[in-house]
Design an enzyme around this catalytic site. Sequence first.
Site, short mmCIF file in Angstrom:
data_model
loop_
_atom_site.label_atom_id
_atom_site.label_comp_id
_atom_site.label_asym_id
_atom_site.label_seq_id
_atom_site.Cartn_x
_atom_site.Cartn_y
_atom_site.Cartn_z
CG ASN A 149 -0.28 -0.03 2.54
OD1 ASN A 149 0.83 0.49 2.68
ND2 ASN A 149 -0.93 -0.63 3.53
NE ARG A 150 -1.49 7.31 -0.57
CZ ARG A 150 -1.67 8.07 -1.64
NH1 ARG A 150 -0.72 8.90 -2.03
NH2 ARG A 150 -2.81 8.02 -2.31
CD GLU A 155 2.04 -2.58 3.50
OE1 GLU A 155 1.56 -3.28 4.42
OE2 GLU A 155 1.76 -2.78 2.29
CG ASP A 194 -5.98 -9.70 3.70
OD1 ASP A 194 -4.76 -9.54 3.57
OD2 ASP A 194 -6.56 -9.74 4.79
#
Length: 497
Positions: A210-211, A213, A281
Amino acid sequence: MINADVIDNLPAPKIMVIGDFLLDRYVWGKVERISPEAPIQILKVQNDGDDRLGGAANVVHNLITLGAKVIALGVIGTDNGGQRIISLLKSLNGKNRLNYNGVIKDKFHITSIKERMIAHNQQVLRVDREEPNEDYFISHSIERKLLHHFSRTIRSVDAVIISDYDKGTLTKTFLKKIIQLCRKYHKTVLVGPKGRDFTKYRGATAVVPNRSETEEATGLEITSKASSYKSAAQKMLRNLALDFTVITLGPDGLYLLDKKGSSAYDPARHRDVYDVTGAGDTVLAALGIAFAAKLPYQDALHLANLAAGVVVSKVGTATVSRIDIIQHHYLKSQHENIKAEHKLKTVKELAVILSAKKAAGGKVVFTNGCFDLIHPGHIRTLEFSRAQGDILMVGLNSDKSVRIIKGKSRPILNQSDRIKVLSAFSAVDYIVLFDQSTPLELIKELRPDVLVKGADWEEGKIVGADVVRSYGGRIARVPLIPGISTSDIIKKINKFK
């Protein structure tokens, strides 16, 4: 863009999922006052038995619901949490679509449980129960067992998904062996990463961070500008020897870049967001199916975005089916007129349909009413109810039933017209008529997982509540819109006569 027919006719690939298996537990209740002991809310518990698969197990659940066959590999404890995960996995194994022999019990492992307290559809607290030692890693003997299962089944799968929640299953050496085997047998391997050090994923087909991470792993800030997506993606591709990467940008959509410089972007669609838990997920599972089916980049991103759009409209860790995606996005956006007979079912028909849905892990929601002269309160009830699970069935009072409880002057619209109106709502999956004054017999027969009633109903007077709770279901109460009801509307009309 991918169309509804392509989604409906996607193949059923076999996908291996390996990673950290968690348990998500939900405690549902209501808050009516502040504690006299401290400035905190008091949650009056109404249901504390709602367990759902989390982490890599949620990826498994999403894949099964989307129509894939799955081989699951991971580690659980010999504790109650681990036993509950096995029980939930077992319930998903309809038509032998799930092999979880590779989910290994380790007496030295504590199963991670994330317990969320929910009041009025909102999280008020999360309690994590997990390893007291943050440096826990699986033992060499457990790693050998997992590698044995992996090596024995890798040739039979179409793709591999690594779901890393940083709980000790996926060590650097273990990940290196897994990725090498995937490369050896030419298997697509997608990684849902965790942590700051992405070098442990080097050589995978793709990582899907994601952003935040991505920013942590690359040290680059991601703004709303496409150039920032590209810079971060290029750095990951160079450092990790990936074929491509997909960055999930939340409200800004999904971005993909491959090692040859080809890119794709799919913007997020407008969505009513109830809960983002587990959305990553769902994206990972949808991408796994898309790339196993060899869909083009743009179609793969579009499918994942549509799936995420459905899941965030539900409360808690949730899954999405192909039918959910089609109904939620295509039928709604195209304003198609759904024929009433497609949604109206008999009790016997519904019993068969719901049995299959539940076997695939679907959560069934039930609400009921006369739905005479649809108004904003009805719309809120239907949208709220749909957000509580995967399938919404509406018990509709027949004309005979309405007359029993409302008098001879009602209903204003006959049952045929009310069925047509309800069928036009994308939130409604099925409608079932009943002649009795209450839906108690329907509830006993169809056994919904969630029973929805208005907040004006007193706890002890909700028909069927005891039945639903007896088998582990829960009650959800819809916040009311003050001053709006069919009776109020009729009174206002009569004043103008």
